[in-house]
Scaffold this motif. Structure first.
Motif, PDB file in Angstrom:
ATOM      1  N   ASP A  48     101.550 -73.785  22.366  1.00 45.50           N
ATOM      2  CA  ASP A  48     101.038 -74.705  21.343  1.00 45.50           C
ATOM      3  C   ASP A  48     100.864 -73.979  20.013  1.00 45.50           C
ATOM      4  OD1 ASP A  48     100.951 -76.733  23.210  1.00 45.50           O
ATOM      5  OD2 ASP A  48      98.825 -76.487  23.648  1.00 45.50           O
ATOM      6  N   THR A  51     104.252 -73.477  18.443  1.00 44.06           N
ATOM      7  CA  THR A  51     104.709 -74.756  17.891  1.00 44.06           C
ATOM      8  C   THR A  51     104.009 -75.062  16.577  1.00 44.06           C
ATOM      9  OG1 THR A  51     105.196 -75.655  20.086  1.00 44.06           O
ATOM     10  CG2 THR A  51     104.863 -77.244  18.305  1.00 44.06           C
ATOM     11  N   LEU A  52     102.697 -74.815  16.517  1.00 47.86           N
ATOM     12  CA  LEU A  52     101.951 -75.048  15.283  1.00 47.86           C
ATOM     13  C   LEU A  52     102.503 -74.176  14.159  1.00 47.86           C
ATOM     14  CD1 LEU A  52      99.572 -76.211  13.657  1.00 47.86           C
ATOM     15  CD2 LEU A  52      98.144 -74.381  14.613  1.00 47.86           C
ATOM     16  N   SER A  54     105.488 -72.936  13.905  1.00 47.58           N
ATOM     17  CA  SER A  54     106.816 -73.446  13.556  1.00 47.58           C
ATOM     18  C   SER A  54     106.705 -74.650  12.636  1.00 47.58           C
ATOM     19  CB  SER A  54     107.594 -73.817  14.826  1.00 47.58           C
ATOM     20  OG  SER A  54     107.839 -72.691  15.645  1.00 47.58           O
ATOM     21  N   ASP A  55     105.763 -75.535  12.931  1.00 44.31           N
ATOM     22  CA  ASP A  55     105.567 -76.732  12.108  1.00 44.31           C
ATOM     23  C   ASP A  55     105.117 -76.366  10.694  1.00 44.31           C
ATOM     24  OD1 ASP A  55     106.283 -78.296  14.233  1.00 44.31           O
ATOM     25  OD2 ASP A  55     104.239 -78.881  14.771  1.00 44.31           O
ATOM     26  N   VAL A  56     104.183 -75.428  10.600  1.00 44.86           N
ATOM     27  CA  VAL A  56     103.634 -75.056   9.297  1.00 44.86           C
ATOM     28  C   VAL A  56     104.675 -74.334   8.447  1.00 44.86           C
ATOM     29  CG1 VAL A  56     101.940 -73.564   8.150  1.00 44.86           C
ATOM     30  CG2 VAL A  56     101.235 -75.028  10.047  1.00 44.86           C
ATOM     31  N   LYS A  58     107.922 -74.447   8.990  1.00 45.24           N
ATOM     32  CA  LYS A  58     109.159 -75.218   9.010  1.00 45.24           C
ATOM     33  C   LYS A  58     110.358 -74.348   9.410  1.00 45.24           C
ATOM     34  CE  LYS A  58     107.413 -78.466   5.557  1.00 45.24           C
ATOM     35  NZ  LYS A  58     106.784 -79.240   6.631  1.00 45.24           N
ATOM     36  N   LEU A  60     111.915 -72.461  13.335  1.00 49.54           N
ATOM     37  CA  LEU A  60     111.725 -72.397  14.781  1.00 49.54           C
ATOM     38  C   LEU A  60     111.386 -70.986  15.228  1.00 49.54           C
ATOM     39  CD1 LEU A  60     111.866 -73.804  17.543  1.00 49.54           C
ATOM     40  CD2 LEU A  60     114.296 -73.206  17.616  1.00 49.54           C
ATOM     41  N   THR A 127      95.760 -68.780  15.057  1.00 50.36           N
ATOM     42  CA  THR A 127      95.961 -70.226  15.072  1.00 50.36           C
ATOM     43  C   THR A 127      94.742 -70.917  15.677  1.00 50.36           C
ATOM     44  OG1 THR A 127      97.015 -70.189  17.256  1.00 50.36           O
ATOM     45  CG2 THR A 127      98.462 -69.995  15.326  1.00 50.36           C
ATOM     46  N   ASP A 171      92.627 -81.976  15.736  1.00 53.17           N
ATOM     47  CA  ASP A 171      93.706 -82.782  15.165  1.00 53.17           C
ATOM     48  C   ASP A 171      93.334 -83.377  13.805  1.00 53.17           C
ATOM     49  OD1 ASP A 171      95.364 -82.314  17.349  1.00 53.17           O
ATOM     50  OD2 ASP A 171      94.552 -84.006  18.471  1.00 53.17           O
ATOM     51  N   LYS A 175      97.298 -79.157   9.600  1.00 54.58           N
ATOM     52  CA  LYS A 175      97.944 -78.049  10.321  1.00 54.58           C
ATOM     53  C   LYS A 175      97.945 -76.764   9.513  1.00 54.58           C
ATOM     54  CE  LYS A 175     100.992 -80.765  13.299  1.00 54.58           C
ATOM     55  NZ  LYS A 175     102.405 -81.056  13.691  1.00 54.58           N
ATOM     56  N   GLU A 176      98.215 -76.863   8.201  1.00 49.65           N
ATOM     57  CA  GLU A 176      98.292 -75.647   7.382  1.00 49.65           C
ATOM     58  C   GLU A 176      96.946 -74.947   7.267  1.00 49.65           C
ATOM     59  OE1 GLU A 176      97.924 -79.204   4.553  1.00 49.65           O
ATOM     60  OE2 GLU A 176      99.040 -78.699   6.383  1.00 49.65           O
TER      61      GLU A 176
END
Length: 212
Positions: A48, A51-52, A54-56, A58, A60, A127, A171, A175-176
């Motif tokens: 998790d 993934t977080l 990666s999302d922040v 942008k 992989l 994180t 949530d 995220k950032e």
């Protein structure tokens, strides 16, 4: 940028304790079982956290599983990419996340990783991700017991459950705001100190292994 504490010329008591544990494991096949709730969460939410990140950012990221070693140290990096190695720490809650920084052991750990992977920079990444549901339930039940709150008092029981869940899920936070990154540059002097410490550690290990 984070700094290092001035290195000691002798082994710390913490290092000595760890060496004793290693010697006992090597000679008698026994080791202490240490599994705190913080450690449990860290293991279970690692994907998790990746993934977080990666999302922040942008991009992989994939968990590295390759173990590296040289004649002095071994280690498995969390992430390895370009000229940087990264280590992810999943904070237990918002309070520990807010206080997170470059702690002395982590700085040395990342120096070792840079050496093993032949990289020039390292990142210490914290994180903040949700705890698994069963951990939330266990914490709720523990808090009920500690506070003397039971189902008969429906209002207090429901409020406590809400408070525990709110303290263990994030949530509602962007995220950032749930990723903190500290960068460390490679320092050859620190690597030479690791080599010197390794010699001291080996000498202490030999003393212990012959005395137990």
């Amino acid at each position: 940028m984070g700094g290092f504490e001035k290195p000691r010329t002798e082994l710390s008591e913490t290092a000595k304790d760890l060496i004793v544990e290693i010697a006992i494991k090597d000679k008698y096949g026994r080791e202490p079982i240490i599994d705190s709730k913080e450690m449990q969460k860290g293991r279970r939410v690692e994907e998790d956290s990746i993934t977080l990140l990666s999302d922040v950012r942008k991009m992989l990221y994939i968990k590295n599983k390759e173990k590296l070693e040289n004649e002095y140290i071994t280690g498995t990096l969390d992430l390895k990419h370009d000229h940087i190695v990264s280590d992810i720490k999943s904070s237990y809650n918002l309070f520990t996340f807010a206080k997170a920084g470059i702690e002395h052991p982590y700085a040395w750990q990342l120096t070792g990783y840079m050496w093993l992977a032949d990289k020039t920079k390292a990142e210490l990444i914290y994180t903040l991700v949700n705890a698994p549901e069963d951990m939330i339930f266990d914490e709720f039940k523990r808090t009920c017991f500690m506070t003397g709150t039971f189902e008969e008092n429906k209002e207090a029981y429901a409020k406590l459950e809400e408070d525990v869940r709110r303290n263990m899920t994030y949530d509602d936070i962007p995220k950032e705001k749930r990723v903190k990154i500290f960068t460390i540059d490679r320092d050859e002097k620190k690597i030479e100190l690791i080599k010197a410490k390794h010699k001291l550690a080996q000498e202490y290990y030999d003393t212990i292994i012959n005395s137990i």
